[in-house]
Structure formats: structure tokens, C-alpha cells
Design a protein around this motif. Structure first.
Motif, mmCIF file in Angstrom:
data_model
loop_
_atom_site.group_PDB
_atom_site.id
_atom_site.type_symbol
_atom_site.label_atom_id
_atom_site.label_comp_id
_atom_site.label_asym_id
_atom_site.label_seq_id
_atom_site.Cartn_x
_atom_site.Cartn_y
_atom_site.Cartn_z
ATOM 1 N N LEU A 179 0.477 -0.231 19.531
ATOM 2 C CA LEU A 179 -0.545 0.621 18.910
ATOM 3 C C LEU A 179 0.015 1.366 17.701
ATOM 4 C CD1 LEU A 179 -2.322 2.052 22.082
ATOM 5 C CD2 LEU A 179 -2.994 0.114 20.653
ATOM 6 N N ASP A 180 1.276 1.786 17.769
ATOM 7 C CA ASP A 180 1.907 2.439 16.619
ATOM 8 C C ASP A 180 2.039 1.464 15.452
ATOM 9 O OD1 ASP A 180 2.127 4.856 17.908
ATOM 10 O OD2 ASP A 180 4.253 4.651 18.392
ATOM 11 N N TYR A 181 2.377 0.215 15.771
ATOM 12 C CA TYR A 181 2.475 -0.796 14.709
ATOM 13 C C TYR A 181 1.117 -0.991 14.028
ATOM 14 C CZ TYR A 181 2.420 -5.203 12.325
ATOM 15 O OH TYR A 181 2.227 -6.160 11.368
ATOM 16 N N VAL A 182 0.061 -1.082 14.824
ATOM 17 C CA VAL A 182 -1.280 -1.258 14.257
ATOM 18 C C VAL A 182 -1.628 -0.069 13.358
ATOM 19 C CG1 VAL A 182 -3.735 -1.414 14.799
ATOM 20 C CG2 VAL A 182 -2.074 -2.672 16.179
ATOM 21 N N HIS A 183 -1.358 1.129 13.837
ATOM 22 C CA HIS A 183 -1.674 2.340 13.069
ATOM 23 C C HIS A 183 -0.976 2.311 11.715
ATOM 24 C CE1 HIS A 183 -1.341 6.571 11.794
ATOM 25 N NE2 HIS A 183 -2.445 6.780 12.487
ATOM 26 N N GLY A 184 0.307 1.951 11.700
ATOM 27 C CA GLY A 184 1.054 1.937 10.445
ATOM 28 C C GLY A 184 0.620 0.825 9.512
ATOM 29 N N SER A 185 0.386 -0.356 10.072
ATOM 30 C CA SER A 185 0.069 -1.504 9.228
ATOM 31 C C SER A 185 -1.338 -1.440 8.656
ATOM 32 C CB SER A 185 0.241 -2.812 10.014
ATOM 33 O OG SER A 185 -0.702 -2.890 11.065
ATOM 34 N N VAL A 186 -2.268 -0.848 9.405
ATOM 35 C CA VAL A 186 -3.647 -0.828 8.932
ATOM 36 C C VAL A 186 -3.836 0.145 7.772
ATOM 37 C CG1 VAL A 186 -4.634 1.027 10.353
ATOM 38 C CG2 VAL A 186 -6.009 -1.004 9.825
ATOM 39 N N ARG A 187 -2.929 1.089 7.621
ATOM 40 C CA ARG A 187 -3.054 2.046 6.527
ATOM 41 C C ARG A 187 -3.075 1.333 5.174
ATOM 42 N NH1 ARG A 187 -2.370 7.446 6.190
ATOM 43 N NH2 ARG A 187 -1.581 7.515 8.331
ATOM 44 N N ALA A 188 -2.217 0.333 5.015
ATOM 45 C CA ALA A 188 -2.178 -0.402 3.750
ATOM 46 C C ALA A 188 -3.497 -1.124 3.499
ATOM 47 C CB ALA A 188 -1.023 -1.399 3.754
ATOM 48 N N ALA A 189 -4.084 -1.668 4.565
ATOM 49 C CA ALA A 189 -5.355 -2.380 4.407
ATOM 50 C C ALA A 189 -6.464 -1.421 3.996
ATOM 51 C CB ALA A 189 -5.718 -3.079 5.714
ATOM 52 N N VAL A 190 -6.480 -0.230 4.585
ATOM 53 C CA VAL A 190 -7.511 0.755 4.256
ATOM 54 C C VAL A 190 -7.330 1.264 2.835
ATOM 55 C CG1 VAL A 190 -8.349 3.084 4.778
ATOM 56 C CG2 VAL A 190 -7.922 1.457 6.634
ATOM 57 N N GLU A 191 -6.086 1.583 2.469
ATOM 58 C CA GLU A 191 -5.839 2.172 1.156
ATOM 59 C C GLU A 191 -5.973 1.165 0.021
ATOM 60 O OE1 GLU A 191 -2.069 4.077 1.530
ATOM 61 O OE2 GLU A 191 -2.895 5.798 2.627
ATOM 62 N N SER A 192 -5.842 -0.112 0.325
ATOM 63 C CA SER A 192 -6.013 -1.118 -0.723
ATOM 64 C C SER A 192 -7.439 -1.648 -0.778
ATOM 65 C CB SER A 192 -5.055 -2.297 -0.489
ATOM 66 O OG SER A 192 -5.374 -2.969 0.720
ATOM 67 N N GLY A 193 -8.265 -1.243 0.188
ATOM 68 C CA GLY A 193 -9.650 -1.686 0.213
ATOM 69 C C GLY A 193 -10.513 -0.873 -0.728
ATOM 70 N N PRO A 194 -11.795 -1.206 -0.799
ATOM 71 C CA PRO A 194 -12.715 -0.530 -1.733
ATOM 72 C C PRO A 194 -12.798 0.975 -1.512
ATOM 73 C CG PRO A 194 -13.712 -2.536 -0.858
ATOM 74 C CD PRO A 194 -12.447 -2.306 -0.078
ATOM 75 N N THR A 195 -12.721 1.419 -0.249
ATOM 76 C CA THR A 195 -12.856 2.852 0.015
ATOM 77 C C THR A 195 -11.590 3.620 -0.297
ATOM 78 O OG1 THR A 195 -12.176 2.559 2.328
ATOM 79 C CG2 THR A 195 -14.535 2.414 1.837
ATOM 80 N N GLU A 235 3.270 -13.698 -7.037
ATOM 81 C CA GLU A 235 2.537 -14.933 -7.318
ATOM 82 C C GLU A 235 1.794 -15.419 -6.078
ATOM 83 O OE1 GLU A 235 3.356 -19.501 -8.966
ATOM 84 O OE2 GLU A 235 4.989 -18.031 -8.880
ATOM 85 N N GLU A 236 2.438 -15.261 -4.922
ATOM 86 C CA GLU A 236 1.830 -15.712 -3.672
ATOM 87 C C GLU A 236 0.624 -14.844 -3.298
ATOM 88 O OE1 GLU A 236 1.508 -17.940 -0.051
ATOM 89 O OE2 GLU A 236 2.694 -18.311 -1.849
ATOM 90 N N TYR A 237 0.779 -13.515 -3.416
ATOM 91 C CA TYR A 237 -0.269 -12.601 -2.987
ATOM 92 C C TYR A 237 -1.332 -12.362 -4.047
ATOM 93 C CZ TYR A 237 3.533 -11.340 0.256
ATOM 94 O OH TYR A 237 4.555 -11.366 1.162
ATOM 95 N N GLY A 238 -0.950 -12.489 -5.326
ATOM 96 C CA GLY A 238 -1.858 -12.089 -6.390
ATOM 97 C C GLY A 238 -2.021 -10.584 -6.426
ATOM 98 N N ALA A 239 -1.057 -9.881 -5.862
ATOM 99 C CA ALA A 239 -1.072 -8.420 -5.782
ATOM 100 C C ALA A 239 0.320 -7.966 -5.382
ATOM 101 C CB ALA A 239 -2.100 -7.946 -4.768
ATOM 102 N N ALA A 240 0.508 -6.646 -5.319
ATOM 103 C CA ALA A 240 1.810 -6.131 -4.909
ATOM 104 C C ALA A 240 2.047 -6.350 -3.423
ATOM 105 C CB ALA A 240 1.923 -4.649 -5.248
ATOM 106 N N VAL A 241 0.982 -6.271 -2.621
ATOM 107 C CA VAL A 241 1.088 -6.474 -1.179
ATOM 108 C C VAL A 241 -0.117 -7.255 -0.692
ATOM 109 C CG1 VAL A 241 2.419 -4.366 -0.776
ATOM 110 C CG2 VAL A 241 -0.072 -4.273 -0.717
ATOM 111 N N ASP A 242 0.028 -7.855 0.471
ATOM 112 C CA ASP A 242 -1.074 -8.537 1.148
ATOM 113 C C ASP A 242 -1.168 -7.952 2.548
ATOM 114 O OD1 ASP A 242 -2.783 -10.190 2.544
ATOM 115 O OD2 ASP A 242 -2.089 -12.027 1.575
ATOM 116 N N PRO A 243 -2.002 -6.916 2.748
ATOM 117 C CA PRO A 243 -2.046 -6.222 4.035
ATOM 118 C C PRO A 243 -2.365 -7.133 5.218
ATOM 119 C CG PRO A 243 -3.197 -4.948 2.368
ATOM 120 C CD PRO A 243 -2.907 -6.284 1.754
ATOM 121 N N ASP A 244 -3.265 -8.094 5.042
ATOM 122 C CA ASP A 244 -3.615 -8.983 6.148
ATOM 123 C C ASP A 244 -2.428 -9.849 6.551
ATOM 124 O OD1 ASP A 244 -6.169 -7.955 6.172
ATOM 125 O OD2 ASP A 244 -6.995 -9.541 4.900
ATOM 126 N N ARG A 245 -1.766 -10.370 5.555
ATOM 127 C CA ARG A 245 -0.620 -11.234 5.837
ATOM 128 C C ARG A 245 0.530 -10.428 6.435
ATOM 129 N NH1 ARG A 245 1.155 -15.958 1.668
ATOM 130 N NH2 ARG A 245 2.913 -16.841 2.841
#
Length: 270
Positions: A179-195, A235-245
Motif C-alpha cells: 500500500l505504501d508503494y501504491v501511495h508513492g507511485s500514484v503521486r506521479a500519475a496524479v501530478e502528471s495528469g490533467p488535474t 525517446e521511449e516514454y516521450g516524456a521525462a517519466v512514464d508513471p504507468d510503466r
């Protein structure tokens, strides 16, 4: 990230009156209520508060805002819920009810890796919950609200690691690790998303704008690994990070580590 003037607010559960929080969480005050039926239930009030937090961020949440949404005065709202701290406890417990019922995944004690399937499902379900309610990232739960939905969640998720050779404390620690891993990893997905973005530029557009400028100032002799690996990743991500990957890669490594612990507890074959 909240959307109320770009302010980030941190809230803490367990900060209200313990007796009143437990009454609200378990519906104790409604069981003994006499007289006319209240206009709103605690569940309806919690849902109104959750809608505000979902659409406008945690910083926008206040008792007055919730009252306005319900069409009542703030003083009237206080007759239902004593304060924001108790309301937050109910909000968190309420969103926990959105998680699937039953055993996580296809848990099979006869299958040595059944725990892995179950923990992976737990991680994905909790990640989806965070993405639906990004404000959860800004709620500190070191003193969790002891409500029926959160306790049911804890009991259900512990089944994933029950009977595989771990002690009770290890079961709790393994679940918390995931659960701690999910909490930390999802932050990047939220902050890189539209909101979470600070402007309307997409990650790909941001990378395309900065990459040529970076090439002019970056010395490959001084930063050889940063240049080589960064270029390949960009080049692989087309961005600085790929939160899903990153989530998928990291989750499997976390589960690999737990597998080592589980194998160490297995009895040796004679």
C-alpha cells in the motif's frame, strides 16, 4: 495536487472527537435518534464533501462549502457533523466502500503464488481508488478512522497473505509495504495528469520543447550516464517519466521481494 489556487493541503485523520467520530462512522447516533427523520443522512453529507474534494481539491473543502452544496446553513450542518475533522474520517471510510468485495484476486492457498495474484489485485484496486479521488494523497492516516469500511478493507486485504507462513506482524508489514508503494507511485500519475499539471502543455510537448535546449548545454563527457540513459528513456516514454510503466515495473519488483520472504518461510523438503 489541489486546484484551489494551486494550494496543496495536508489533512490528518483521527483528529476529531473520538466518540463523535465513532458514532458517525458506525451510525450509532442514528440508531437511537427519536423524533422527525433528519433531512440528510451522514452518508449523503459525506458524499457531498467527497464531490467537492474530487472536483476542487482538498483545500476547497470546508464545512461552509459542504453546507452550501447541500443547500443548508453551516450552523445546520454542525447539527449533523461536529466539525471538519470528523467529516474527513467519514469521507475516508466512505471511499473505502468503493473497493471490490470478496477475496482480492483469485486467492488459492493450494497455489504457491496465489498470494501474488491477490496482492497485485490489491495494488491495482487501491491505485484506481487514488486516481478517482486524488485528494487521498494529501490525507495522513497514521491514526486511521476505525470505520466499518476501512476495517473491512484491512480484513479483506490481509486474506491475500494469510496461511502462507508469515507471522501476523509480517502479514501487516507486507500489506503495508504494497500500500505504501501504491501511495508513492500514484503521486506521479496524479501530478502528471490533467488535474495536476500547472499548464495545458502535454508531457510530449514539454519534452519536445526542452530536449533541443538541453542538448545545447548538456556536456556528455561530464554526464555520460545521464545523457545516454536519459536520451533512451526520453525517446521511449516521450516524456521525462512514464508513471504507468513505472508502476508496473516497480510493483513486480516489490512482489519479487515479498516472494523471497515467503520462500524463506516455506518448510524445507526432506
Amino acid at each position: 495536487m489541489t486546484r484551489d489556487n494551486d494550494r496543496v493541503t495536508t489533512e490528518y485523520t483521527g483528529g476529531g472527537d473520538p466518540r463523535r467520530s465513532m458514532e458517525l462512522l458506525w451510525g450509532l447516533q442514528e440508531r437511537g435518534r427519536r423524533g422527525p427523520k433528519p433531512r440528510f443522512s451522514v452518508a449523503e453529507i459525506a458524499r457531498a464533501a467527497i464531490e467537492i474534494a474530487d472536483t476542487e481539491g482538498l483545500a476547497a473543502l470546508s464545512m461552509r462549502r459542504v453546507a452550501d452544496r447541500l443547500g443548508i446553513t453551516a450552523m445546520s450542518l454542525y447539527t449533523y457533523v461536529p466539525g471538519k475533522a470528523e467529516l474527513l474520517d467519514v469521507m475516508l471510510d466512505t471511499v473505502c466502500s468503493e473497493l471490490p468485495d470478496g477475496d482480492p484476486g483469485e486467492r488459492d492457498h493450494a497455489d504457491g503464488d496465489g498470494w501474488r495474484v491477490a496482492l497485485e489485485r490489491i495494488a491495482r484496486d487501491n491505485r484506481a481508488l487514488y486516481l478517482r479521488h486524488p485528494w487521498l494523497l494529501h490525507v495522513v492516516t497514521s491514526r486511521p478512522p476505525l470505520g466499518p469500511h476501512l476495517i473491512a478493507k484491512y480484513d479483506r486485504e490481509l486474506r491475500a497473505v494469510d496461511g502462507i507462513g508469515l507471522t501476523d506482524v509480517e502479514m501487516d508489514l507486507v500489506l503495508q509495504l504494497v500500500l505504501d508503494y501504491v501511495h508513492g507511485s500514484v503521486r506521479a500519475a496524479v501530478e502528471s495528469g490533467p488535474t495536476g499539471r500547472q499548464n495545458e502543455m502535454s508531457d510530449a510537448q514539454w519534452w519536445e520543447s526542452y530536449a533541443p535546449l538541453l542538448e545545447k548545454v548538456l556536456d556528455p563527457d561530464r554526464y555520460p550516464l545521464a545523457v545516454r540513459v536519459g536520451a533512451a528513456a526520453g525517446e521511449e516514454y516521450g516524456a521525462a517519466v512514464d508513471p504507468d510503466r513505472s508502476f508496473e515495473f516497480g510493483l513486480q519488483r516489490v512482489l519479487d521481494g515479498i516472494a523471497v520472504l515467503v520462500r524463506s518461510r516455506a518448510p524445507e523438503e526432506s
